[in-house]
Scaffold this active site. Structure first.
Site, PDB file in Angstrom:
ATOM      1  N   SER A   1      43.694 -69.609  32.923  1.00 26.34           N
ATOM      2  CA  SER A   1      44.484 -70.486  33.800  1.00 26.34           C
ATOM      3  C   SER A   1      43.932 -71.900  33.892  1.00 26.34           C
ATOM      4  O   SER A   1      44.524 -72.742  34.581  1.00 26.34           O
ATOM      5  CB  SER A   1      44.524 -69.907  35.211  1.00 26.34           C
ATOM      6  OG  SER A   1      45.074 -68.641  35.189  1.00 26.34           O
TER       7      SER A   1
ATOM      8  N   THR B   1      45.200 -68.487  41.271  1.00 22.70           N
ATOM      9  CA  THR B   1      46.512 -68.284  40.643  1.00 22.70           C
ATOM     10  C   THR B   1      47.089 -66.911  40.977  1.00 22.70           C
ATOM     11  O   THR B   1      48.172 -66.572  40.513  1.00 22.70           O
ATOM     12  CB  THR B   1      46.378 -68.405  39.109  1.00 22.70           C
ATOM     13  OG1 THR B   1      45.329 -67.511  38.701  1.00 22.70           O
ATOM     14  CG2 THR B   1      46.032 -69.813  38.686  1.00 22.70           C
ATOM     15  N   GLY B   2      46.361 -66.121  41.762  1.00 17.68           N
ATOM     16  CA  GLY B   2      46.799 -64.758  42.068  1.00 17.68           C
ATOM     17  C   GLY B   2      47.695 -64.694  43.292  1.00 17.68           C
ATOM     18  O   GLY B   2      47.878 -65.695  44.006  1.00 17.68           O
TER      19      GLY B   2
ATOM     20  N   HIS C   1      53.437 -53.643  54.071  1.00 15.32           N
ATOM     21  CA  HIS C   1      53.045 -52.230  54.090  1.00 15.32           C
ATOM     22  C   HIS C   1      53.534 -51.577  55.382  1.00 15.32           C
ATOM     23  O   HIS C   1      53.421 -52.166  56.462  1.00 15.32           O
ATOM     24  CB  HIS C   1      51.515 -52.085  54.098  1.00 15.32           C
ATOM     25  CG  HIS C   1      50.826 -52.467  52.815  1.00 15.32           C
ATOM     26  ND1 HIS C   1      51.486 -52.792  51.666  1.00 15.32           N
ATOM     27  CD2 HIS C   1      49.494 -52.521  52.535  1.00 15.32           C
ATOM     28  CE1 HIS C   1      50.593 -53.048  50.713  1.00 15.32           C
ATOM     29  NE2 HIS C   1      49.388 -52.903  51.214  1.00 15.32           N
TER      30      HIS C   1
ATOM     31  N   GLN D   1      52.987 -48.440  50.798  1.00 19.65           N
ATOM     32  CA  GLN D   1      52.417 -49.735  50.468  1.00 19.65           C
ATOM     33  C   GLN D   1      53.207 -50.495  49.395  1.00 19.65           C
ATOM     34  O   GLN D   1      53.596 -49.939  48.365  1.00 19.65           O
ATOM     35  CB  GLN D   1      50.960 -49.555  50.009  1.00 19.65           C
ATOM     36  CG  GLN D   1      50.079 -49.005  51.124  1.00 19.65           C
ATOM     37  CD  GLN D   1      48.613 -48.890  50.770  1.00 19.65           C
ATOM     38  OE1 GLN D   1      47.976 -47.921  51.135  1.00 19.65           O
ATOM     39  NE2 GLN D   1      48.037 -49.865  50.080  1.00 19.65           N
TER      40      GLN D   1
ATOM     41  N   ARG E   1      52.222 -45.686  47.146  1.00 21.60           N
ATOM     42  CA  ARG E   1      52.835 -46.942  46.678  1.00 21.60           C
ATOM     43  C   ARG E   1      54.340 -46.752  46.652  1.00 21.60           C
ATOM     44  O   ARG E   1      54.829 -45.747  46.105  1.00 21.60           O
ATOM     45  CB  ARG E   1      52.323 -47.265  45.274  1.00 21.60           C
ATOM     46  CG  ARG E   1      52.730 -48.627  44.771  1.00 21.60           C
ATOM     47  CD  ARG E   1      52.015 -49.763  45.447  1.00 21.60           C
ATOM     48  NE  ARG E   1      50.596 -49.779  45.129  1.00 21.60           N
ATOM     49  CZ  ARG E   1      49.697 -50.548  45.736  1.00 21.60           C
ATOM     50  NH1 ARG E   1      50.058 -51.354  46.722  1.00 21.60           N
ATOM     51  NH2 ARG E   1      48.424 -50.498  45.404  1.00 21.60           N
TER      52      ARG E   1
ATOM     53  N   LYS F   1      38.704 -45.807  51.610  1.00 19.51           N
ATOM     54  CA  LYS F   1      38.447 -47.135  52.193  1.00 19.51           C
ATOM     55  C   LYS F   1      38.929 -47.138  53.640  1.00 19.51           C
ATOM     56  O   LYS F   1      38.264 -47.659  54.536  1.00 19.51           O
ATOM     57  CB  LYS F   1      39.230 -48.230  51.440  1.00 19.51           C
ATOM     58  CG  LYS F   1      38.665 -48.652  50.100  1.00 19.51           C
ATOM     59  CD  LYS F   1      39.611 -49.699  49.483  1.00 19.51           C
ATOM     60  CE  LYS F   1      39.538 -49.692  47.983  1.00 19.51           C
ATOM     61  NZ  LYS F   1      40.664 -50.407  47.342  1.00 19.51           N
TER      62      LYS F   1
ATOM     63  N   SER G   1      52.956 -55.768  45.951  1.00 14.96           N
ATOM     64  CA  SER G   1      52.209 -57.034  45.922  1.00 14.96           C
ATOM     65  C   SER G   1      50.717 -56.808  46.147  1.00 14.96           C
ATOM     66  O   SER G   1      49.902 -57.624  45.723  1.00 14.96           O
ATOM     67  CB  SER G   1      52.764 -58.010  46.960  1.00 14.96           C
ATOM     68  OG  SER G   1      52.848 -57.385  48.221  1.00 14.96           O
ATOM     69  N   GLY G   2      50.360 -55.689  46.782  1.00 19.45           N
ATOM     70  CA  GLY G   2      48.947 -55.355  46.982  1.00 19.45           C
ATOM     71  C   GLY G   2      48.199 -55.179  45.668  1.00 19.45           C
ATOM     72  O   GLY G   2      46.979 -55.317  45.605  1.00 19.45           O
TER      73      GLY G   2
ATOM     74  N   CYS H   1      43.849 -54.196  53.074  1.00 21.20           N
ATOM     75  CA  CYS H   1      45.093 -54.545  53.773  1.00 21.20           C
ATOM     76  C   CYS H   1      45.590 -53.432  54.702  1.00 21.20           C
ATOM     77  O   CYS H   1      45.992 -53.690  55.841  1.00 21.20           O
ATOM     78  CB  CYS H   1      46.173 -54.905  52.761  1.00 21.20           C
ATOM     79  SG  CYS H   1      46.252 -53.782  51.355  1.00 21.20           S
TER      80      CYS H   1
HETATM   81  P1  A2P Z   1      44.128 -65.590  36.134  1.00 21.65           P
HETATM   82  O1  A2P Z   1      45.471 -65.926  36.684  1.00 21.65           O
HETATM   83  O2  A2P Z   1      43.531 -66.728  35.350  1.00 21.65           O
HETATM   84  O3  A2P Z   1      44.072 -64.273  35.415  1.00 21.65           O
HETATM   85  P2  A2P Z   1      46.414 -61.009  41.061  1.00 21.65           P
HETATM   86  O4  A2P Z   1      45.738 -60.233  42.159  1.00 21.65           O
HETATM   87  O5  A2P Z   1      47.720 -61.585  41.469  1.00 21.65           O
HETATM   88  O6  A2P Z   1      46.477 -60.194  39.799  1.00 21.65           O
HETATM   89  O7  A2P Z   1      45.447 -62.254  40.749  1.00 21.65           O
HETATM   90  C1  A2P Z   1      44.113 -62.118  40.366  1.00 21.65           C
HETATM   91  C2  A2P Z   1      43.419 -63.471  40.403  1.00 21.65           C
HETATM   92  O8  A2P Z   1      42.069 -63.281  39.977  1.00 21.65           O
HETATM   93  C3  A2P Z   1      44.027 -64.506  39.455  1.00 21.65           C
HETATM   94  O9  A2P Z   1      43.893 -65.780  40.001  1.00 21.65           O
HETATM   95  C4  A2P Z   1      43.154 -64.335  38.217  1.00 21.65           C
HETATM   96  O10 A2P Z   1      43.120 -65.477  37.391  1.00 21.65           O
HETATM   97  C5  A2P Z   1      41.808 -64.145  38.875  1.00 21.65           C
HETATM   98  N1  A2P Z   1      40.862 -63.496  37.963  1.00 21.65           N
HETATM   99  C6  A2P Z   1      40.965 -62.285  37.390  1.00 21.65           C
HETATM  100  N2  A2P Z   1      39.888 -62.048  36.590  1.00 21.65           N
HETATM  101  C7  A2P Z   1      39.098 -63.150  36.677  1.00 21.65           C
HETATM  102  C8  A2P Z   1      37.849 -63.524  36.107  1.00 21.65           C
HETATM  103  N3  A2P Z   1      37.186 -62.717  35.274  1.00 21.65           N
HETATM  104  N4  A2P Z   1      37.323 -64.737  36.421  1.00 21.65           N
HETATM  105  C9  A2P Z   1      37.994 -65.561  37.257  1.00 21.65           C
HETATM  106  N5  A2P Z   1      39.183 -65.262  37.842  1.00 21.65           N
HETATM  107  C10 A2P Z   1      39.718 -64.068  37.554  1.00 21.65           C
END
Ligand code: A2P
Length: 340
Positions: free
Chosen positions: A43, A14-15, A246, A160, A239, A217, A163-164, A133
């Site tokens: 999620s 979902t990220g 970037h 940068q 940033r 890094k 979105s990163g 990245c």
């Molecule tokens: P969720 O959407 O349920 O929080 P972004 O980089 O856009 O912030 O997205 C981070 C991604 O990592 C999302 O899909 C988020 O899910 C997931 N995530 C963050 N913490 C956890 C966790 N403890 N276990 C599983 N997925 C995680």
């Protein structure tokens, strides 16, 4: 591409990066037999789309990887540290976008255009790391120059995109920009200062040496990927209020005499690179052109007149695509083609 097909999982589906990973698998026609979308408990039950199908998001758990061949992780360092070994134990190869495993000597750190051979070392831990990245786009541009002129030193300053930092940061820039334009109170949650109409010389945490972790890094990952620890690298990472893409001002000093024309000609034939360098027509790389595609754009190539063998250039790429999701899927393609 192999005729086989694979059970694939995306952790962090979902990220910002996870969503793009799913789109890259589809766009690049990766041979997916089944796709499992994993994220946090929050999620569970949401849907993601893959090849026109709605796939329910499941909570990431230790036993999520039974029967999975390849897992693409982009759910933060803590999640990768905890769950990648469970996935590997169940026979799944992890391609991890976090910084958790990048410097582990038993984990290859791969940019397919630069060190594809390193994928072979996935057998040591069952994990392959996707570089940072900013490192990816810089090394895609510099490796071909290093092979010909031997780079002695790199001085890089980055610009940068938010979105990163993930989806929350994308919303923060949008909301703050709208609030500023309407003279409303600006709220901040993700960054320590306002990012709208501002620049922050602060990416990731500060370390004891005064650099940020992001800056270090770029130093350590460049050495590991280019397999040459003799290159001096110093970085300043900033940033900026840009959503996607970037930019990097890169200065190099080489051992061999070098000219802008020679660099242009090498980069015109380099994998994954597009030279965009015609100042007379106002043509140079910009984030708005890099976003949504996979090439690393290089322009403003000119001699550093302050030293004997020096070049300045400006390097731009889509940090979510080539800087993260596309690079991870390219690694999966090598794995699928040659090793699984
Ligand atoms: P969720 O959407 O349920 O929080 P972004 O980089 O856009 O912030 O997205 C981070 C991604 O990592 C999302 O899909 C988020 O899910 C997931 N995530 C963050 N913490 C956890 C966790 N403890 N276990 C599983 N997925 C995680």
């Amino acid at each position: 591409m192999t005729a086989k097909a694979f059970h694939v999982a995306v952790a962090g589906a979902t990220g910002a990066v996870g969503d793009q990973m799913i789109r890259c698998l589809e766009e690049r026609k990766f041979p997916v037999k089944s796709l499992k979308a994993l994220a946090s408990k929050r999620s569970a039950g949401r849907m993601v789309r893959f090849k026109g199908e709605a796939i329910p998001v499941e909570e990431l758990k230790e036993d999520s990887f039974k029967g999975i061949d390849i897992a693409l992780f982009s759910a933060g360092g803590g999640t990768s540290t905890r769950f990648a070994p469970h996935a590997a134990k169940d026979g799944c190869v992890v391609i991890d976008n976090s910084s958790a495993w990048r410097m582990d000597p038993d984990v290859p750190l791969v940019i397919p255009e630069v060190n594809p051979h390193a994928v072979a070392d996935y057998t040591r831990k069952g994990i392959i790391a996707n570089p940072n990245c900013s490192t990816i786009q810089m090394v895609v541009a510099l490796n071909p120059i290093h092979r010909r002129f031997r780079i002695k030193r790199i001085v890089v300053s980055t610009y940068q995109a938010v979105s990163g930092t993930g989806n929350k940061a994308i919303h923060e820039l949008f909301d703050q920009t709208r609030a500023m334009i309407h003279f409303l109170d600006v709220k901040r949650e993700v960054y320590p200062h306002r990012i709208a109409f501002n620049c922050l010389p602060h990416i990731d945490v500060f370390l004891e040496n005064g650099y940020t972790k992001e800056e270090m890094k770029m130093v350590h990952e460049t050495h590991k990927i280019m397999e040459d620890r003799s290159i001096g690298v110093t970085a300043t990472t900033i940033r900026v209020p840009v959503f996607f893409g970037h930019g990097e001002s890169v200065n190099i000093e080489t051992a061999e005499p070098v000219s802008p024309d020679a660099v242009r000609s090498i980069l015109q034939n380099a994998p994954g690179v597009k030279v965009v360098d015609d100042p007379s027509q106002n043509r140079y790389p910009m984030p708005i052109d890099a976003a949504g595609q996979d090439l690393t754009l290089v322009g403003r190539i000119r001699k550093d007149e302050s030293i004997e063998n020096g070049i300045n250039m400006w390097v731009v790429a889509d940090n979510i695509r080539k800087g993260a999701a596309t690079n991870a899927v390219q690694i999966a393609e090598i794995l699928a083609d040659k090793y699984l």
